[in-house]
Each structure stands twice: as structure tokens, then as C-alpha cells.
Design a protein around this motif. Sequence first.
Motif, PDB file in Angstrom:
ATOM      1  N   SER A 105      -7.051   8.951   5.526  1.00  0.00           N
ATOM      2  CA  SER A 105      -5.873   8.407   5.083  1.00  0.00           C
ATOM      3  C   SER A 105      -4.624   9.550   5.210  1.00  0.00           C
ATOM      4  O   SER A 105      -5.072  10.775   4.620  1.00  0.00           O
ATOM      5  N   HIS A 106      -3.759   9.341   5.742  1.00  0.00           N
ATOM      6  CA  HIS A 106      -2.589  10.299   6.158  1.00  0.00           C
ATOM      7  C   HIS A 106      -1.574  10.368   4.860  1.00  0.00           C
ATOM      8  O   HIS A 106      -0.911  11.226   4.819  1.00  0.00           O
ATOM      9  N   ILE A 107      -1.917   9.403   3.986  1.00  0.00           N
ATOM     10  CA  ILE A 107      -0.866   9.466   2.938  1.00  0.00           C
ATOM     11  C   ILE A 107      -1.720   9.591   1.492  1.00  0.00           C
ATOM     12  O   ILE A 107      -3.045   9.875   1.525  1.00  0.00           O
ATOM     13  N   PRO A 108      -0.948   9.811   0.377  1.00  0.00           N
ATOM     14  CA  PRO A 108      -1.676  10.138  -0.907  1.00  0.00           C
ATOM     15  C   PRO A 108      -2.697   8.979  -1.042  1.00  0.00           C
ATOM     16  O   PRO A 108      -2.453   7.971  -0.434  1.00  0.00           O
ATOM     17  N   LEU A 162       1.022  -1.253   0.068  1.00  0.00           N
ATOM     18  CA  LEU A 162       0.048  -0.022  -0.047  1.00  0.00           C
ATOM     19  C   LEU A 162       0.707   1.131  -0.060  1.00  0.00           C
ATOM     20  O   LEU A 162       0.673   2.125  -0.734  1.00  0.00           O
ATOM     21  N   TRP A 163       1.902   1.311   0.783  1.00  0.00           N
ATOM     22  CA  TRP A 163       2.937   2.396   0.998  1.00  0.00           C
ATOM     23  C   TRP A 163       3.328   2.630  -0.406  1.00  0.00           C
ATOM     24  O   TRP A 163       3.064   3.743  -0.942  1.00  0.00           O
ATOM     25  N   PHE A 164       3.931   1.694  -1.189  1.00  0.00           N
ATOM     26  CA  PHE A 164       4.502   1.662  -2.336  1.00  0.00           C
ATOM     27  C   PHE A 164       3.590   2.389  -3.545  1.00  0.00           C
ATOM     28  O   PHE A 164       3.751   2.944  -4.391  1.00  0.00           O
ATOM     29  N   SER A 209      14.861   4.947   8.925  1.00  0.00           N
ATOM     30  CA  SER A 209      13.231   4.316   8.904  1.00  0.00           C
ATOM     31  C   SER A 209      13.230   3.305   8.109  1.00  0.00           C
ATOM     32  O   SER A 209      14.043   2.870   7.050  1.00  0.00           O
ATOM     33  N   ARG A 210      12.239   2.330   8.952  1.00  0.00           N
ATOM     34  CA  ARG A 210      12.185   0.910   8.175  1.00  0.00           C
ATOM     35  C   ARG A 210      13.561   0.316   7.596  1.00  0.00           C
ATOM     36  O   ARG A 210      13.482  -0.322   6.325  1.00  0.00           O
ATOM     37  N   GLN A 211      14.504   0.317   8.450  1.00  0.00           N
ATOM     38  CA  GLN A 211      15.717  -0.173   7.948  1.00  0.00           C
ATOM     39  C   GLN A 211      15.799  -1.758   8.025  1.00  0.00           C
ATOM     40  O   GLN A 211      16.486  -2.249   7.249  1.00  0.00           O
ATOM     41  N   ASP A 230      13.969  14.851   7.136  1.00  0.00           N
ATOM     42  CA  ASP A 230      13.079  14.011   6.585  1.00  0.00           C
ATOM     43  C   ASP A 230      13.048  12.534   7.376  1.00  0.00           C
ATOM     44  O   ASP A 230      14.616  12.403   7.671  1.00  0.00           O
ATOM     45  N   ARG A 231      12.363  11.682   7.234  1.00  0.00           N
ATOM     46  CA  ARG A 231      12.761  10.035   7.407  1.00  0.00           C
ATOM     47  C   ARG A 231      13.635   9.631   6.186  1.00  0.00           C
ATOM     48  O   ARG A 231      13.252  10.371   5.090  1.00  0.00           O
ATOM     49  N   ALA A 232      14.425   9.028   6.291  1.00  0.00           N
ATOM     50  CA  ALA A 232      15.231   8.350   5.344  1.00  0.00           C
ATOM     51  C   ALA A 232      14.069   7.389   4.606  1.00  0.00           C
ATOM     52  O   ALA A 232      14.291   6.337   4.786  1.00  0.00           O
ATOM     53  N   GLN A 257      -7.848   5.102  11.239  1.00  0.00           N
ATOM     54  CA  GLN A 257      -6.621   5.761  10.789  1.00  0.00           C
ATOM     55  C   GLN A 257      -5.782   5.015   9.723  1.00  0.00           C
ATOM     56  O   GLN A 257      -5.506   3.674  10.033  1.00  0.00           O
ATOM     57  N   ASP A 258      -5.648   5.383   8.519  1.00  0.00           N
ATOM     58  CA  ASP A 258      -4.772   5.367   7.509  1.00  0.00           C
ATOM     59  C   ASP A 258      -4.919   3.969   6.781  1.00  0.00           C
ATOM     60  O   ASP A 258      -5.636   2.902   7.202  1.00  0.00           O
ATOM     61  N   TYR A 259      -3.787   3.676   5.931  1.00  0.00           N
ATOM     62  CA  TYR A 259      -4.057   2.510   5.099  1.00  0.00           C
ATOM     63  C   TYR A 259      -3.615   1.170   5.619  1.00  0.00           C
ATOM     64  O   TYR A 259      -3.980   0.173   5.141  1.00  0.00           O
ATOM     65  N   HIS A 260      -3.103   1.290   6.860  1.00  0.00           N
ATOM     66  CA  HIS A 260      -3.036   0.039   7.676  1.00  0.00           C
ATOM     67  C   HIS A 260      -4.412  -0.752   8.081  1.00  0.00           C
ATOM     68  O   HIS A 260      -4.370  -1.934   7.975  1.00  0.00           O
ATOM     69  N   LEU A 261      -5.223   0.139   8.222  1.00  0.00           N
ATOM     70  CA  LEU A 261      -6.621  -0.350   8.373  1.00  0.00           C
ATOM     71  C   LEU A 261      -7.739   0.039   7.616  1.00  0.00           C
ATOM     72  O   LEU A 261      -8.894   0.363   7.943  1.00  0.00           O
TER      73      LEU A 261
HETATM   74  C1  G6P Z   1       4.100   8.387   7.922  1.00  0.00           C
HETATM   75  C2  G6P Z   1       2.867   8.846   7.378  1.00  0.00           C
HETATM   76  C3  G6P Z   1       1.660   8.030   8.237  1.00  0.00           C
HETATM   77  C4  G6P Z   1       2.190   6.662   8.452  1.00  0.00           C
HETATM   78  C5  G6P Z   1       3.505   6.742   9.112  1.00  0.00           C
HETATM   79  C6  G6P Z   1       3.736   5.119   9.314  1.00  0.00           C
HETATM   80  O1  G6P Z   1       4.248   9.107   9.338  1.00  0.00           O
HETATM   81  O2  G6P Z   1       2.664  10.209   7.206  1.00  0.00           O
HETATM   82  O3  G6P Z   1       0.531   8.171   7.555  1.00  0.00           O
HETATM   83  O4  G6P Z   1       1.107   6.012   9.261  1.00  0.00           O
HETATM   84  O5  G6P Z   1       4.393   7.252   8.204  1.00  0.00           O
HETATM   85  O6  G6P Z   1       5.106   4.947   9.678  1.00  0.00           O
HETATM   86  P1  G6P Z   1       5.638   3.718  10.479  1.00  0.00           P
HETATM   87  O7  G6P Z   1       6.980   3.977  10.892  1.00  0.00           O
HETATM   88  O8  G6P Z   1       4.467   3.736  11.632  1.00  0.00           O
HETATM   89  O9  G6P Z   1       5.394   2.415   9.633  1.00  0.00           O
END
Ligand code: G6P
Length: 482
Positions: free
Chosen positions: A178-181, A101-103, A328-330, A290-292, A154-158
Amino acid sequence: MIAEGRRILVASNRGPVSFGHDEAGRVVPSRGAGGLVTALSGALAASGGLWIAAAMSEDDRTQAGRPLDVEAGPAGYRVRLLAFDPATYERFYDGISNRVLWFLHHRLWDVPREPTFEGLAGAWAGYLAVNETFARALEEDGRSDARQAFYLVQDYHLALVPSLLRRRIPDAAIAHFSHIPFAGPSGLRILPQPTREALLSGMLGADVVGFQAPAWAENFLLCCRTLRDARVDLRRRIVRWEGREVRVRVYPISIDPGVLREAAASEPVASAARDIRRWAGEQRLLVRVDRAELSKNILRGFLAYEKFLEGNPEWLERIGFLALLNPSRQHLPEYRTYTNECSELAERINGRLGGEGWQPIHLSLKDDHPRALAAYQLYDVLLVNPVFDGMNLVAKEGPVLNERDGVLVLSENAGAFSELGRHALGVNPFDVEATAGAIATAVRMDPSERRRRARALRVAIARNPIDEWVGAQIEDLERVRR
Ligand code: G6P
């Protein structure tokens, strides 16, 4: 007061508290300070609400199940962490949420090669199971109180929770945000048909489907038109689905300038600021925070800076680029590779253009919030160039703290662009040359123009107070209930 007589129940994957352990091995809580926590805490405390989230680590799992109290101002609210079997959670979190979903929504796939969707069915089963558990927990907790509840998912996870919860409580008041696009129909068509239909119908279980910016709401509406049984009114932003009207709305999330200023007034921030000043000396300061993260477009940002220096050699040794990247997500190979590429590119540019005593890019790869706040205060130019981004709060936090009338260079594909674009220098994030041009325009901008834009940015940010985000969603849910 928000939602008088109603209880607010929030569900998100990452919760407002997480657990770690101290030197003595004791499990200790730490409170999240992200945008969502700031945006929701007030309303949750005011309504005596509950926040349900996943236990994301072993330490979290030790606290799962029982209600935890979180303070928020004079009141507080409760948190309940849900523990999952690690293999199921992995399928849900990495298998679907992070890697699919993120990709998909940030368009991060190198489409000639990816995705191939190996193992999708197994991962989807995990995603469904976790969504199902969240829906069950919301139902149980909603029932434990006689007052009616507002469910804020909240968000694509759910994404499946709204329809799963609707099945359990047909007249529940549910919002999904959705907090993302959100990818448009052609992007979404990358997903196999059953998966994309499950996602859309999952979200359509809500009464109100919220997004950060108009573009993402429109994409969602256009995607809904591909569902045979949905009737979509694009103008009124309504989807008729299973005998209900689903409102698709835009609620741009904001920040709390007061809280941010207070955090920035601390000694660690002052010390980080002294450090940055020492490094920068008389140089102009270009900053990114930014997050990496692949969607943040860090590589093109460095390439644009290199191009700017090549085209404007008079700026060699007169500007420094401070890139503060939070790993992030390393655990995902895509993220490790990307982070390494960022370091290598910065090194290459430093080797090529740097000179004695002058380093064009200073790259810091660590979670260092005080340093980020100090960099916000000191930038002359803030580069925010994500390929796609739901909102991007750096674009709001930076201008609030900045003390130099710094210029914001902002991607047209960040949700923040619809609120702030007029006062920033907008860039197409894929266009390296145009981004280099924007950096050049920013460093040459005359002081009165800088001041005018910096002020206008602060006014635009203040015009959208933090409480508005949840308040507007609650009002829309109330309207639906009436
Ligand atoms: C960013 C997005 C959020 C998302 C989060 C997930 O902050 O804006 O919409 O929920 O990343 O990050 P995580 O580290 O929890 O996977």
C-alpha cells in the motif's frame, strides 16, 4: 542479484508507460517517471519481468493486450495493458478506488455529511471485476514461464488481487504493497461490514503485506483483529489466516538522488530557476510542491502562512510563497471544488496582505516538473503538511536538490516523518497556529542549525537506497518460500 531464477510480475493500476497522440495523430508512448517506476524498473529488468497495468485512456486502449517493451538501463522489461469496458473501469477507479478507498485511508470525508454509499454495490461489482481480471492476467503470465514468479501487487486499487490470485495458484509468492496510509479500525468501520471484510481478506491473500510507515502497518494489524477468524500477533507483526502466516512489514520507498540530480541539471530547470530568482529577488522563499489534492492540506498551509505574516509583520515584503500545484483528478467534483478553493484563498490573502509590487503567494496550477525541481533547489523553507500521506516523496526530493540549507516543515502524519522527522520541524497538520509557528521558526533559524539539519536530511535519505524497497520485499518473500 535480486530474485535469481525468479521472475518478477508487477500489477498496478497506473503503469510505467501511457499513450497519447502527436500532432500528426500518431499514437506515441510516454514513460512515467513516478516513484514506483524508479523503484521497480531495475529489479524488473534484472529478472526479465513483466508489469501488468490498466489501459487508462483511449490511446492506451489501442495498445492493450500485446506485450510492450520498456527500456530500463541496458536491459528492459515488458508491459501489458489490460483494457476494460469503460463503465466497469469507472466503477473500479472512481467509484471505489478514488472516492471510497482514497477518502477512507486519508480521512477526507466530511463525516457529518459523507459518505452515504449510494451505488456502492454496483461500484463494488466493478472493483471486483477489474481485480479479477488482473488476477487472471497474472496467473496467465506467470504460467507462460517455467521459472517461479514473485507477484508484487500494488496499492488500494488492487486490494482483492492477492486472495483472487491465491485461489488460482495456492502456493504463489505474493506481496501486496500500500503506497497510501491505512485507516485504523474505527476509520475502517465507516465501510459496511462485508466491504471491509472483503478488503482485509483480499489483502491477506498475500504472504507479505507491506506499508510505507509503521503507523499504517499497525493500523492494518489492528483492523485484522476485527476479523473473527484471524489471529494477530502484534509484536511479531504476523496474521494467521486460512492456515497461512501473513507477514505485515514496513518498506519505506525512497528516491534515486542520482537520477534526480541529472534531471535537475537540464536547461529547462536552469531556465525555471532564473525565473523564480527574478520573481523572488531578495525575498526568502517558502515553497510547496504538490498535486492539487485534498489530502495535501493546501488550504491550511495558506492559512498558516497568513497567520505567520499577521503575527510577524516584519516579514511582509521579505518573503514569498511559491505554491506549485499539479492539477489532479479534475474530473471529480470534490477535486475541482478544492482546487478552486485553493485559488480563491490565495487570492484573498494576496488581496488582503499584498502591496504594491509584492505578492505574498504565487500559485501555479500546472504540471511543470522542471519548475518543481528548480523550486527544490531554491527554497529556504519547504512546506509539506499533508493531513495524512503514505510517504510523501517531496520531503525526500526537496532536501536532495536544495542549495540553500533550506528547512523542511513536515507533517507528523506523512510516512516520511518516521525517517526524517528528527531533522525537520514537525507539525500537526490540523493546527494552523502551530504551522504558522513552524514557518516563523524556520525563517529565523540560524545558519549553522540550518546547515546541520539539511545535511542530516540528506544523510537520512541516502541511508535508504532506492533498490532496498523492492529488494527487502523479495527477501521476505524468499524467506516465506523457504
Ligand atoms: C499517489 C499515491 C499512489 C497512488 C496514486 C494514484 O501517487 O502515492 O499510491 O497510486 O497517487 O494516482 P492516480 O492519478 O493514478 O489516481
